[in-house]
Write a protein that holds these residues in place. Sequence first.
Motif, mmCIF file in Angstrom:
data_model
loop_
_atom_site.group_PDB
_atom_site.id
_atom_site.type_symbol
_atom_site.label_atom_id
_atom_site.label_comp_id
_atom_site.label_asym_id
_atom_site.label_seq_id
_atom_site.Cartn_x
_atom_site.Cartn_y
_atom_site.Cartn_z
ATOM 1 N N VAL A 110 0.751 -1.094 -0.075
ATOM 2 C CA VAL A 110 -0.048 0.055 0.111
ATOM 3 C C VAL A 110 0.954 1.414 0.001
ATOM 4 N N ASP A 113 0.956 4.046 -4.549
ATOM 5 C CA ASP A 113 -0.146 4.946 -4.868
ATOM 6 C C ASP A 113 -1.003 4.146 -5.875
ATOM 7 N N VAL A 116 -2.741 0.781 -4.641
ATOM 8 C CA VAL A 116 -3.954 1.207 -3.971
ATOM 9 C C VAL A 116 -4.893 1.715 -4.992
ATOM 10 N N ARG A 120 -8.356 -0.454 -5.194
ATOM 11 C CA ARG A 120 -9.742 0.228 -4.713
ATOM 12 C C ARG A 120 -10.872 -0.027 -6.062
ATOM 13 N N THR A 146 -1.887 5.105 4.636
ATOM 14 C CA THR A 146 -2.854 5.529 3.742
ATOM 15 C C THR A 146 -4.354 4.993 4.407
ATOM 16 N N PHE A 148 -5.476 2.428 3.956
ATOM 17 C CA PHE A 148 -6.094 1.824 2.895
ATOM 18 C C PHE A 148 -6.543 0.261 3.593
#
Length: 186
Positions: A110, A113, A116, A120, A146, A148
């Motif tokens: 993660v 970017d 992620v 996502r 993050t 995430f």
Amino acid sequence: MPANVFVTGPPGSGKTTAVERARERLADRGHVAAGVRAPEVREGGERVGFDIVSLRTGRRAAMARIDRDAGPGVGKYRVDVRAVDRLVADALDTAGVDYLLLDEIGPMQVRSDTFVRRVRAALDAETPVLATVKADSRPDGDRDPTDFIEAVHDRDDGLRVTVTPAERDALPERLAAAVAARCGGD
Ligand SMILES: Nc1nc2c(ncn2[C@@H]2O[C@H](COP(=O)(O)OP(=O)(O)OP(=O)(O)O)[C@@H](O)[C@H]2O)c(=O)[nH]1
């Protein structure tokens, strides 16, 4: 039916083994995966880091190494974010496959970017995702900046399975059946 299947559990509980065995069973059923796995790298019997490997092409990149002197730190390793960015750019493309396998959605991955953003999008798309997810709320030293990983834990869609040594032998078939059902297969 939520299309995602999340596998979590304590370190060393058997997450990677369960999803790899499920992948073999899904291949026997004719279901093809894209995605990534993160094998450890050992030198002289010592773990020196982790690679990230594309399931579709076998391409690999040095995701994290103990002897790197740059990059975000996760535990005693430093992550090569650009290497992860480059590898996941096509490794997470689901064109022409039946499902996406992510081993794992973890603190190293993660930091990218690209990872992620692509994950996502995949979690919100039609193609089923089978993912191992690092356990929630890691120590601050490894906290995912993050958030995430926590966001994945907080999703209200998907089948969630926690690996326990007592039940892990039956897990590969359970995971394969769940993903096959989401692929519209047997
Ligand atoms: N006998 C047996 N051993 C298992 C099973 N699943 C995993 N193991 C062993 O347990 C150890 C950890 O397995 P992993 O699949 O790497 O566990 P993990 O949860 O992915 O580990 P981390 O990625 O470090 O969190 C390995 O030595 C595996 O061989 C199982 O079903 N039966």
